[in-house]
Design an enzyme around this catalytic site. Structure first.
Site, PDB file in Angstrom:
ATOM      1  CE  LYS A   1      -2.876   1.754   4.995  1.00  0.00           C
ATOM      2  NZ  LYS A   1      -2.784   1.065   3.713  1.00  0.00           N
TER       3      LYS A   1
ATOM      4  CB  SER B   1      -0.946   0.005   1.200  1.00  0.00           C
ATOM      5  OG  SER B   1      -0.209   0.159   2.389  1.00  0.00           O
TER       6      SER B   1
END
Lengths: 813, 290
Positions: free
Chosen positions: A700, A657
């Site tokens: 996140k 990611s």
């Protein structure tokens, strides 16, 4: 091509409570069906119904999805319509006692047989002694005893008298008899005998010799007489016993005439009683008189009346339908049964009454539900379960016996045929692992019921979920939820599912949330739980678990961990990762840096070099290398040496990611263009520069938001996420509010070009007709740098070659 | 009939039970019954092991052989061989008596003598002794007629004689006393009562002849005979005639028979018949020795 940030309404899909046509869960009906698991339910119904070998069920799914409850519910409903199972008993095997006989009886008859046999032995305890105390028996026995004694004593007495007539005495010696001449009613003294004339001595010796021969003949007949007496007494005892036992045994025969196998057993019981009942009663009598002697042992063990008992292993008497058994502790013995032992004088002994049923016995004729993790973690349990299912019969075998570890006396009970469905419940990886590593597994568990961890969040889905909540609230005895509270739980469920269009069916977690909501509602003294109580419960759950998150953020705020949230820097970017600690996950921003120089075209992943990076992360780095090679200076060798690192990362890094963030850092380092430090980036990238979906997007974003918020939101800060992750957004309300107020932004990015423009404020640049990037674009700067590296490398290579040739020539001359 | 005042004479009148143990006896059976009696009478248990002279003489004869019962084989007998066997038997007898004494918490002693069995028994027995022996004692005893030898010893012994053996395995049951109100019967009454109490069994008194008419309170008579307040469960039986009384006694197959050996109600042959037939331990006593 500037990308617009997402509007606040795209960051979270609220559940509109006003849509609900109920005020609280009190107004909702119970939901008896399982929601969102249609595929699994179909498989369970199929597996439970199909009557073929090997069609046992494996119910797989994440924990908390209600696998056990669902399976048990379906099976119980199905089993209630099915016939209850037969009874199974173990009987003494009179011929080979270590191999007890298994017998199947119609439902409920096992207990009746057990009771009847107990009554029989109780009756015999009274009737048999009475028969043996009767005058008739005593007289007949005495006649036999007297006759035997008379025969024995008479034979000796006749010999004694015969000898006496010849003035010879029959003398008892320590071990037998001898003959000696007598004088004055006493044995003649040796001196006197020696003084007799020789003919007289000879006569006496000859007569004694003859008498000795006769005596030998008598003595030789003694064992035969004893045997005849024993036989006669045995016959008498059998006759008297038969008179007593035949009637009750015949009654039993008539009562159980329809049961195959019972007639043979009752005949064996009769035969054994005829031979042993008298002895058994004597043993019992002796044990009552002297409890410390062998009595108690005999009374309780199989060499007493216990040998006639019936060991009722399982009975369907109390069942209304087929059994559904859940064995929570599936040890080998709890599964297949066991043979218990008792200690007697320091030795372990056993008999058929000490055979105990296992879960497979209890589930015979029905269903057995097991947790696969527990089965696999118990020694020998998995192998025994497979063996039983494969053979279709239950064999009781102790592990010590299987491994020949113990040599104590044990039993080999007859196998019992098994007709049951076994349902294993567990997490998916068990199913797949077993499928790979155990070749027998697919043949024994042919039906997989795969439980989903989420369900669709549409209007119907939300309403069904609301009814599910109502059912849970009532079942757990909690306060009803107001419609707003239901909406808040639904939103939280979507957040748990990490998808605004899905609802998590982790029912265990949902129930926990409801209980905690009820607690806060109770503390507030209200009758119904409101959305504020749900929020309190969620906040409290997070607060209980977020100590490490706080420490992590504190380290950033105090400057121990370097992270910029303002300004710009070359070759430096804020990446985002997710830390999962138990059930709590949070996002943590990390600084990612890139350095470039002339080299052989290699991008070094420092995490990988020190073995802190996982394979997926390395894959991401290789992909971005490939992106570089494929996009810039494609007709020149890639002549850079670059290094990428997660700064201040001391644990492992896994996942791809961060690959887009790493690529941005690398491009920045090559182009020598600073990146906006107010932005954090997440997203993986492919070779074509497309930004791909990642997990944990909410955590996140919230992670970077929290850091920025603590430092003070500037309005220029935000997070770049893959555009496809928009559907997963279920952000916290404070993040949504900040976005609405223009103090924070979330950018959906589709390509690297879009991302680099956001980060640099410069045009990314597209190749024109002659294949060059426009002047002043980031891509032009990158390409120029790479071309410069290539030229420098070529020049360096030529100079090196020239130098080598000169040296060669000098050497040659 | 007046109640005789026997209390002082009865209480503790037995000093010991002298158990005759020889090479031919069923020692364990006789020891078991003897120990029970010694326990009831709280007296010593003494083992008397007799090396019978007839046996030793047989072994010393030049042609002496022994036909062994267990293996039906004939072996040559030597004096030393027989002595070895006797020593082993004596040793076993000593262990057995110690075991029984310990079981009943009795003081015990053990003697070994040499001579003719009958004579040695009588020599060893003193006043206050109960002699206990098997029905067939000594190496020359008859196989079928035991009463003669037993009655002879009983007549010459200073106290009661207990006869028992393998066929009189001590099955628990009533203690039976044929009672004719003779001095012997009265003397045996105390012992019978004590034994019945000790064994926890009833005492059956068979009232012979006219005895039943003269006795009003038998329990009081027993108390007087034993000097104890407690009386065992009592059962009084009055047989219709002598034959029935004899049959009753001959058919006994459990318990203990207390038999006055010179009881006038029975003929001598009937007493012999009872001794031969009854399958219970018998305590014999004659008036002369009382």
């Amino acid at each position: 091509m500037t990308i617009a940030p997402l509007s606040a309404d795209k960051l979270r899909r609220d559940c509109d409570a006003s849509r609900f046509d109920f005020e609280s869960t009190d107004d909702l009906q119970d939901l008896n069906d399982v929601i969102g698991q249609e595929r699994a339910l179909e498989a369970i119904h199929f597996g439970a119904t199909i009557d073929q070998d090997g069609y046992n069920l494996f119910v797989l799914g994440p924990p908390g999805t209600g696998k056990h409850t669902t399976v048990a519910g379906i099976l119980e409903a199905k089993a209630a319509k099915e016939a209850p199972p037969s009874d199974w008993v173990y009987l003494n095997n009179f011929e080979t006692p270590h191999r007890p006989i298994a017998l199947c009886l119609p439902r409920g008859r096992g207990h009746a047989l057990q009771t009847e046999i107990r009554h029989l032995t109780d009756e015999l305890r009274t009737a048999v002694p009475a028969a043996f105390e009767s005058e008739d028996y005593r007289n007949r026995r005495q006649v036999l005893v007297d006759a035997a004694r008379e025969r024995h004593d008479g034979a000796f007495e006749a010999l004694r008298k015969k000898a006496e007539e010849k003035r010879i005495a029959l003398v008892r010696t320590p071990l037998g008899f001898g003959f000696a001449p007598i004088k004055d009613d006493a044995v003649m003294e040796p001196q006197e005998f020696n003084a007799l004339p020789a003919e007289e001595r000879k006569r006496i010796e000859t007569e004694i010799e003859a008498l000795q021969t006769e005596l030998e003949a008598v003595v030789k007949r003694i064992p035969t007489w004893a045997m005849e007496q024993r036989d006669a007494l045995r016959d008498l005892n059998r006759e008297v016993t038969a008179l007593t036992i035949d009637q009750p045994i015949n009654k039993l025969r008539e009562r159980f005439v329809d049961i195959p196998g019972i007639q043979q057993h009752l005949e064996a019981v009769r035969e054994d009683l005829l031979d042993n009942v008298h002895m058994l009663l004597q043993i019992e009598h002796a044990s009552e008189e002297n409890p410390s002697a062998e009595g108690p042992r005999n009374r309780h063990l199989v060499n007493g009346f216990k040998r006639y008992e019936i060991n009722l292993m399982v009975s369907g008497e109390c069942l209304e339908g087929a059994p559904v058994i859940f064995e929570d502790n599936p040890t080998l013995q709890n599964l297949i049964g066991r043979v218990e032992h008792i200690s007697e004088m320091g030795a372990l002994i056993t008999d058929f009454t000490l055979i105990k049923a296992g879960a497979l016995h209890r589930a015979n004729g029905g269903y057995l539900i097991l947790d696969v993790r527990k089965v696999l973690s118990q020694p020998f349990a998995w192998e025994a379960l497979k063996r039983t299912l494969k053979a279709g019969k239950i064999r009781i075998e102790a592990p010590g016996q299987m491994l020949s570890l113990i040599s104590t006396v044990s039993l080999e009970p007859a196998d019992i045929p098994l007709k049951a469905k076994v349902i294993l419940c567990g997490e998916p990886f068990f199913y797949y692992l077993l499928g790979i590593y155990d070749p027998e597994f697919p043949t024994l568990f042919k039906v997989a019921a795969d439980f989903d961890d989420s369900m669709a969040r549409d209007e119907d889905g939300e309403l069904l979920f609301a009814r599910l909540l109502a059912t849970m609230v009532r079942r757990e005895g909690l306060r009803p939820l107001e419609a707003s509270a239901v909406a808040r739980v639904i939103e939280h469920s979507a957040r748990m599912a990490q998808d605004a269009e899905k609802l998590s069916v982790d029912l265990r977690t949902v129930v926990d949330l409801l209980k905690e909501t009820d607690f806060f509602a109770g503390t507030a003294g209200v009758r119904k739980s409101k959305s504020v109580h749900v929020q309190k419960a969620i906040d409290a759950q997070i607060h209980r678990a977020d100590r490490l998150r706080d420490r992590s953020y504190e380290a950033i705020q105090r400057g121990f961990v370097l992270l910029e949230t303002e300004g710009a820097a070359v070759g430096q970017i804020n990446g985002l990762s997710v830390l999962q600690l138990g059930s709590f996950a949070f996002g943590r921003p990390s600084r990612i840096t890139a350095r470039v120089r002339l080299g052989a075209g290699k991008v070094v992943d420092i995490e990988r070099e020190v073995e802190l990076g996982g394979p997926v992360h390395s894959k991401g780095v290789l992909i971005l290398s490939s992106y570089l090679a494929g996009h810039f200076a494609i007709d020149q060798p890639l002549s850079l040496s670059a290094s990428l690192v997660f700064e201040q990362s001391y644990g492992g890094v896994e996942g791809d990611s961060a690959s887009s963030a790493e690529l941005y850092a690398l491009l920045s380092a090559l182009a020598q263009v600073p990146l906006n430090q107010g932005l954090a980036v997440t997203g993986s990238v492919n070779q074509n520069g497309q930004v791909q979906a990642i997990g944990g997007v909410n955590e996140k974003i919230e992670g970077f938001f929290d850091i920025c918020k603590q430092r003070g939101l500037t309005g220029d800060q935000g997070v770049m996420i893959p555009a496809v992750n928009q559907k997963h957004l279920m952000l916290r309300q404070d993040v949504v509010d900040a976005v609405a107020e223009g103090r924070f932004a979330v950018y959906p990015v589709e390509t690297i070009e879009q991302g680099i423009e956001l980060l640099t404020g410069m045009d990314a640049g597209t190749r024109d007709a002659d294949g060059t990037f426009p002047e002043g674009s980031v891509n032009r700067l990158v390409e120029n740098r790479l071309l410069a590296f290539a030229t420098a490398r070529r020049r360096f290579g030529q100079a090196h070659k020239d130098c080598g040739e000169q040296e060669a020539r000098n050497g040659h001359s | 009939m007046a109640t005789p005042d026997l209390g002082d004479q009865q209480i503790g009148r037995f000093r010991r039970v002298l158990v005759v143990l020889d090479s031919t006896a069923a020692n364990d059976e006789v020891l078991g019954t003897a120990a029970t009696i010694a326990s009831a009478e709280a007296c010593e248990l003494t083992g008397l092991f007799i090396e019978d002279q007839d046996l030793l003489r047989l072994a010393a004869l030049p042609f002496a052989h022994e036909v062994q019962l267990a293996r039906a084989i004939t072996r040559r007998l030597e004096p030393e061989l027989v002595r070895q066997d006797l020593r082993a038997l004596a040793s076993q007898a000593r262990v057995a008596i110690a075991k029984h004494a310990a079981l009943h918490r009795l003081t015990w002693s053990f003697q070994e003598v040499h001579g003719r069995t009958d004579e040695q028994i009588l020599l060893a027995a003193n006043a206050g002794d109960i002699i206990a022996m098997t029905r067939r004692v000594g190496p020359l005893a008859s196989f079928t007629h035991v009463s003669g030898q037993a009655r002879t010893i009983a007549a010459r012994a200073p106290g009661p004689l207990l006869l028992t053996g393998e066929l009189q395995a001590a099955r628990r049951g009533t203690t039976v006393l044929p009672y004719d109100a003779s001095l012997t019967a009265d003397r045996m009454l105390g012992l019978a009562s004590n034994l019945a109490s000790a064994r926890g069994e009833p005492l059956e008194i068979i009232l012979l002849g006219e005895t039943a008419r003269g006795i009003k309170d038998f329990e009081e008579r027993i108390r007087s005979a034993t000097g104890r307040v407690q009386v065992p469960p009592l059962r009084l039986l009055v047989p219709r005639d002598r034959a029935i009384a004899v049959r009753r006694l001959c058919e006994l197959d459990r318990g203990l028979l207390m038999l006055p050996a010179d009881i006038s109600y029975f003929e001598s042959a009937q007493i012999g018949q009872i001794i031969e037939k009854a399958r219970v331990p018998i305590v014999l006593q004659t008036e002369k020795e009382a």
